[in-house]
Each structure stands twice: as structure tokens, then as C-alpha cells.
Design a protein around this motif. Structure first.
Motif, short mmCIF file in Angstrom:
data_model
loop_
_atom_site.label_atom_id
_atom_site.label_comp_id
_atom_site.label_asym_id
_atom_site.label_seq_id
_atom_site.Cartn_x
_atom_site.Cartn_y
_atom_site.Cartn_z
N GLY A 27 0.78 -1.22 0.00
CA GLY A 27 0.00 0.00 0.00
C GLY A 27 0.82 1.27 0.00
N ARG A 156 -5.67 3.20 1.55
CA ARG A 156 -5.52 2.72 0.17
C ARG A 156 -5.91 1.26 0.05
N LEU A 157 -5.48 0.44 1.00
CA LEU A 157 -5.77 -0.99 0.91
C LEU A 157 -7.26 -1.27 1.04
N ASP A 160 -8.85 0.76 -2.36
CA ASP A 160 -8.45 0.36 -3.70
C ASP A 160 -8.39 -1.15 -3.89
N ARG A 161 -8.16 -1.90 -2.81
CA ARG A 161 -8.04 -3.36 -2.95
C ARG A 161 -9.18 -4.11 -2.29
N MET A 163 -9.84 -4.63 0.83
CA MET A 163 -9.54 -5.38 2.05
C MET A 163 -10.34 -4.80 3.20
#
Length: 409
Positions: A27, A156-157, A160-161, A163
Motif C-alpha cells: 500500500g 488505500r488498501l 483500492d483493494r 480489504m
């Protein structure tokens, strides 16, 4: 799967291609830095991509994994099921080592192929997520760490991902912390701003350091600080020395030579020219003139011509019997002194360092002299020569101190 490179050496510094290790926590934005470097002209080798390539369907690597762990580690399409393999190896140390014995040599070999295919003037950037964790920093000419605040990485994690926060926190905690990464970093790129700020920082690194470093490395050219400018004591000088020493040890392995931090940057609290002085104890000057010199040059420490640092007065003194190498890295000046281990010259450098460390009054006197000389003789060559009379006298006091305290190198 385990880290792609394991504990072995990945890329030896065996040629003139500039090798840059790039890493950062999950990240952090490391991929954005890699992409920008690629756009600027770097040859980027993605360690994760290589690790997948060597176990792709139809590969010898995958065949050996199946032969070792059975086809229960394959998915319905015959590809490696990483979750299934992880369930087998992460709870079993012996199984993990068997897997590493299969994958790591293949990753190293494939990486070496990609490096060999790069142009001779290339800047090769190896993007390795766990570079610090598996101890690879000394295998590169330069290590770049992308650093971002944990709060930003968590955001961000999750954003954007996809999680959940607990998983993101677990992933971050499983990697090295920022302090450990900074200790391994020659360059820290902060990525707490926007993409334009990050690109500007990467562009500056490319223009001001990586491109000149590559040219110096290929030409076997050491940088030469022409002006004597004193810098206030930097508490990171010992840490910088440790990184350089580890790189030198790696370049000379399996030889195990004595390496020491010497000079003013090795004396806590003493202002100095921002040049890291390192002493390498060698068996003989003849060996210093042989293949060892080439290995140091390949690692980014080319020989400095004698006329730049020597003069007739110094040549007549036993303590100046040495070979001097510098640094091809424009961002980190170095003087690497090769002296015969156990010789008077080798002993002198260690004695004067330890004497100044131990005597605050003489340390203050030396600092006063340095400031006077910089004001009157700002070029490096004259500055160095004018210090000699003070050292001739101080050497006598240092020998008395050694006798009184029982000092030994």
C-alpha cells in the motif's frame, strides 16, 4: 507462497549494469514508482511476476512442485493454487524449505537472464516487495524505499483493494516496519502526497542520481568532492557506513576482510566533510591492485588516481601506504582506504579515530582547526594537506594515550 528470493544472493554485483533495489510496504505506492521509472527508461524487473513465471503451467518449476507436494496444490485448470500450497508449507518448516529449494534458484536464474538481456547502459530496477525482510539490500548498488504513513496505506488498501481493515492491518504488521526499511535505504521516497508530487520526486532521483551513477559505474569513475565544506554531525553517518560496508562485504565474498568506519564521520559529535571514510584491511597492496580492485569497481567503488589524493610529503610517510577508491554514486561520496591489515598505516587510522573519540578536548581542538582551514583553504586537496602538521603532533599524544590505556586495534 514464500518470498520470491529467500535468503540466498539474487544478483551479484558482477558487471557494470547499475542495479537498483526498489521496495516498500504493501500500500505504499511502490508500483507507481516502478511504473514511473519504467517510463523514464529503466529496465524494471518485477520479482512477483518472475516468481509466478517460474511456476506457470507447463514449467519445470510447477512440475517439480507437483512431484514434491502432489496435485492437491493445483487448481481445476492445472495452475498452481497458491492458497492450497500455502496451507501445506506455512505450517511446516521442512516443507517450506523444500519449496524454496525449488523456486528460489529458478527465480535467481530468470532474474539473471533478464539482467543479462538489459543494454549495457541500462539502469535495472528490481522491484522486490520483501527485499528488506530477506536481507537483499547489499546485493544492489542502491536501495530505494517508498515510505508512506500507515494510516494512508490502510486507507488505500481498504479503498483500492477491497480489504477489510483487520486484514490490511495484518498484512502491514507481517512486513518490516518503517524504521527497518529506512535503515536499509540509500534513498527514501515519501509518498504521502499526490501522484504529481511522487512523480516529481522520482524524476529528480532519475535525473540527479541514477543516470549519473550509471555513467560513473560504466566509466569506472569516482566522484571527487572538490570543495572542503564542513557538515554538522549527522547521526545517520554510522548507519550509512553500515550499508556501504555490507555492500563491500557482499562484493568481496567469500573473502572476509576487516572493514572499519574511520575518519571524522566515525567520531560522534564531530563536524566533517560529508564523505564516509572506510578502511579495508587487505593482505597486501599487490592484492589490492589485482582482481579485488575490479570487484570493488563493479560494486560502485572505483579506484581514485593517486595524484588526486597523494603528494610527495605523504608518500614518504608509512601511514600513507594505501590504495584509495571512491564512490560512483553522486549522492554518497566515499573514500575507501585499502591498507595492509596490521600495518602501521592500518593501525594509525584506527588509533587516531579512537583517540579522538575518547578525548573531548583534542576533538574540540581538531574541530577548531578544521573550521579555520575550511575558511582559508576551501579546496579539498589543500585542506587535507594543511591538516598534516596537526596530525603529526597529535599522533604523539595518541600513542601516549594508547600506552596509558592499553589500547589495541
Amino acid at each position: 507462497m514464500p518470498a520470491p528470493f529467500g535468503s540466498g544472493r539474487v544478483i551479484g554485483l558482477t558487471g557494470p549494469v547499475l542495479m537498483v533495489g526498489l521496495t516498500g510496504g504493501i500500500g505504499s505506492g511502490k508500483s507507481a514508482v516502478a511504473a514511473r521509472l519504467a517510463a523514464l527508461g529503466a529496465v524494471v524487473i518485477d520479482a512477483d511476476h518472475v516468481a509466478r513465471e517460474v511456476v506457470a503451467p507447463g514449467s519445470a518449476g510447477l512440475a517439480e512442485i507437483v512431484a514434491t507436494f502432489s496435485d492437491r496444490v493445483l487448481d481445476a485448470h492445472g495452475a498452481l493454487d497458491r492458497a492450497a500450497l500455502g496451507a501445506v508449507v506455512f505450517a511446516d518448516e521442512a516443507a517450506r524449505r523444500r519449496l524454496e529449494a525449488i523456486t528460489h534458484p529458478r527465480v535467481r536464474a530468470r532474474t539473471a537472464e533478464l539482467v543479462a538481456a538489459a543494454p549495457s547502459h541500462a539502469v535495472v530496477v528490481n522491484d522486490v516487495p520483501l527485499l528488506v525482510e530477506v536481507g537483499l539490500a547489499p546485493t544492489y548498488h542502491l536501495v530505494v524505499v517508498v515510505q508512506t504513513a500507515v494510516t494512508t496505506r490502510l486507507e488505500r488498501l481498504t479503498r483500492d483493494r477491497g480489504m477489510d481493515r483487520a486484514e490490511a492491518e495484518r498484512r502491514i504488521a507481517a512486513q518490516a516496519d518503517d524504521a527497518r526499511r529506512r535503515a536499509a535505504a540509500d534513498v527514501v521516497l515519501s509518498n504521502d502526497g499526490d501522484l504529481a508530487e511522487l512523480h516529481a520526486a522520482v524524476d529528480g532521483l532519475w535525473r540527479d542520481r541514477l543516470v549519473p551513477y550509471e555513467g560513473n559505474l560504466r566509466a569506472r569513475r569516482a566522484i571527487r568532492p572538490e570543495q572542503a565544506v564542513l557538515t554538522e554531525p549527522d547521526p545517520t553517518w554510522p548507519e550509512q557506513y553500515a550499508r556501504l560496508a555490507a555492500r563491500i562485504r557482499h562484493a568481496l565474498a567469500p573473502a572476509d576482510l576487516c572493514i572499519e568506519h574511520i575518519g571524522s564521520t566515525a567520531v560522534p559529535g564531530l563536524a566533517a566533510k560529508d564523505v564516509i571514510d572506510i578502511q579495508l584491511g587487505v593482505p597486501s597492496l599487490a592484492e589490492a591492485d589485482g582482481p579485488l580492485a575490479e570487484r570493488l569497481a563493479d560494486a560502485g567503488f572505483p579506484r581514485l588516481p593517486g595524484e588526486w589524493w597523494d603528494n610527495p610529503r605523504r608518500a614518504g610517510s608509512g601511514r600513507w601506504e594505501k590504495r584509495l577508491h571512491g564512490s560512483a554514486d553522486p549522492g554518497r561520496p566515499v573514500h575507501l582506504h585499502l591498507r595492509v591489515a596490521g600495518s602501521p598505516a592500518w593501525r594509525y587510522a584506527l588509533l587516531m579515530r579512537d583517540h579522538l573519540r575518547a578525548d573531548p578536548d583534542q576533538r574540540a581542538a581538531y574541530l577548531h582547526l578544521k573550521r579555520e582551514l575550511v575558511a582559508s583553504a576551501p579546496d579539498s586537496a589543500t585542506y587535507g594537506t594543511l591538516k598534516d602538521p596537526w596530525f603529526d603532533e597529535e599522533h604523539l599524544r595518541a600513542e601516549e594515550w594508547a600506552e596509558r590505556t592499553g589500547w589495541r586495534p
